[in-house]
Design an enzyme around this catalytic site. Structure first.
Site, short mmCIF file in Angstrom:
data_model
loop_
_atom_site.label_atom_id
_atom_site.label_comp_id
_atom_site.label_asym_id
_atom_site.label_seq_id
_atom_site.Cartn_x
_atom_site.Cartn_y
_atom_site.Cartn_z
N LYS A 127 -9.35 -50.67 -30.70
CA LYS A 127 -8.85 -51.70 -29.46
C LYS A 127 -6.77 -52.30 -29.63
O LYS A 127 -8.10 -53.86 -30.33
CB LYS A 127 -8.86 -52.12 -27.79
CG LYS A 127 -7.89 -51.40 -26.73
CD LYS A 127 -8.78 -51.73 -25.51
CE LYS A 127 -8.47 -50.99 -24.66
NZ LYS A 127 -9.04 -51.93 -23.07
O1 G3P Z 1 -8.40 -51.04 -19.15
C1 G3P Z 1 -7.52 -51.77 -18.96
C2 G3P Z 1 -8.01 -52.73 -17.80
O2 G3P Z 1 -9.20 -53.17 -17.89
C3 G3P Z 1 -7.22 -53.36 -16.47
O3 G3P Z 1 -7.95 -53.74 -15.40
O4 G3P Z 1 -7.95 -53.97 -13.36
O5 G3P Z 1 -8.05 -55.80 -15.24
O6 G3P Z 1 -5.98 -54.81 -14.85
P1 G3P Z 1 -7.26 -54.27 -14.72
#
Ligand code: G3P
Length: 214
Positions: free
Chosen positions: A83
């Site tokens: 990633k």
């Molecule tokens: O896969 C990306 C994700 O982990 C981000 O999620 O909820 O931290 O915006 P969030």
């Protein structure tokens, strides 16, 4: 649509895997920090459970650092996907890794031109962050639609992985928009099979049967 779980929690990963519908896993430094475990060790554990793509993020921000970290992460297991951030250095590392046969997931994508560039560089996955765009009063789902149109127009093979999903409505919209993959927290996966009419319907079936036949 493929379903990935967005977590570094091994119990959640095992439970989602046991449902039989899990296609892959995404992790990031924040999720690993939450678990308080060694990143490489946990990636190895995850890859023993899930045979589909497992995204492992690099921490470096420069090209050389990304390449060094990415090559190390790729050695953990055959199903590791490195990633990388959707930056200039990230797109350069994406191209170099693609040429070396290492699959990549370009993360923190917030606009369609980032997705266009990483597709040109051979990314395996691109991760537009829906929830974080909604958080700042933008329309995260619109970016999914835009990327889908661009990829279909030019025939790019990069998979659109909808990320930063916060709730089941996001999931419905992703499926309708043609996202190839959605990565979701465990709490959202379990809610995908919920409906109060299913529960009340089951209760009535059982009650009616028991009333008639004891
Ligand atoms: O896969 C990306 C994700 O982990 C981000 O999620 O909820 O931290 O915006 P969030």
């Amino acid at each position: 649509m493929e379903l990935y779980i967005d977590t570094a929690n091994i119990d959640e990963i095992r439970e989602a895997h046991d449902m039989g519908v899990l296609d892959g896993v995404t992790t990031n430094p924040s999720l690993i920090a939450k678990e308080g475990v060694d990143y490489a060790k946990r990636l190895g554990e995850i890859c023993e459970v899930v045979k589909g793509p497992v995204s492992a993020e690099v921490l470096a921000l420069d090209f050389e650092g990304m390449m060094a970290e990415g090559r190390e992460r790729a050695k953990i297991a055959d199903n590791i996907v490195v990633k990388l951030p959707s930056t200039v250095a990230g797109v350069k590392a994406c191209k170099a890794m693609s040429d070396e046969g290492i699959r990549t997931n370009l993360t923190l994508c917030f606009q369609p031109l980032q997705a266009l560039m990483v597709a040109k560089a051979g990314a395996f996955l691109v991760s537009p962050f829906i929830g974080r765009l909604d958080d700042i009063a933008h329309d995260g789902m619109e970016v999914i639609h835009q990327i889908r149109t661009i990829y279909d127009t030019y025939g790019y093979q990069t998979k659109v992985l909808a990320a930063s999903i916060r709730h089941t409505k996001h999931m419905v919209e992703c499926a309708l928009a043609g996202a190839d993959v959605a990565t979701v927290p465990f709490s959202v996966i379990t809610k995908m099979m919920n409906h109060p009419l299913t529960d009340s319907g089951l209760e009535k079936f059982v009650a009616d049967y028991n009333k008639a036949f004891g």
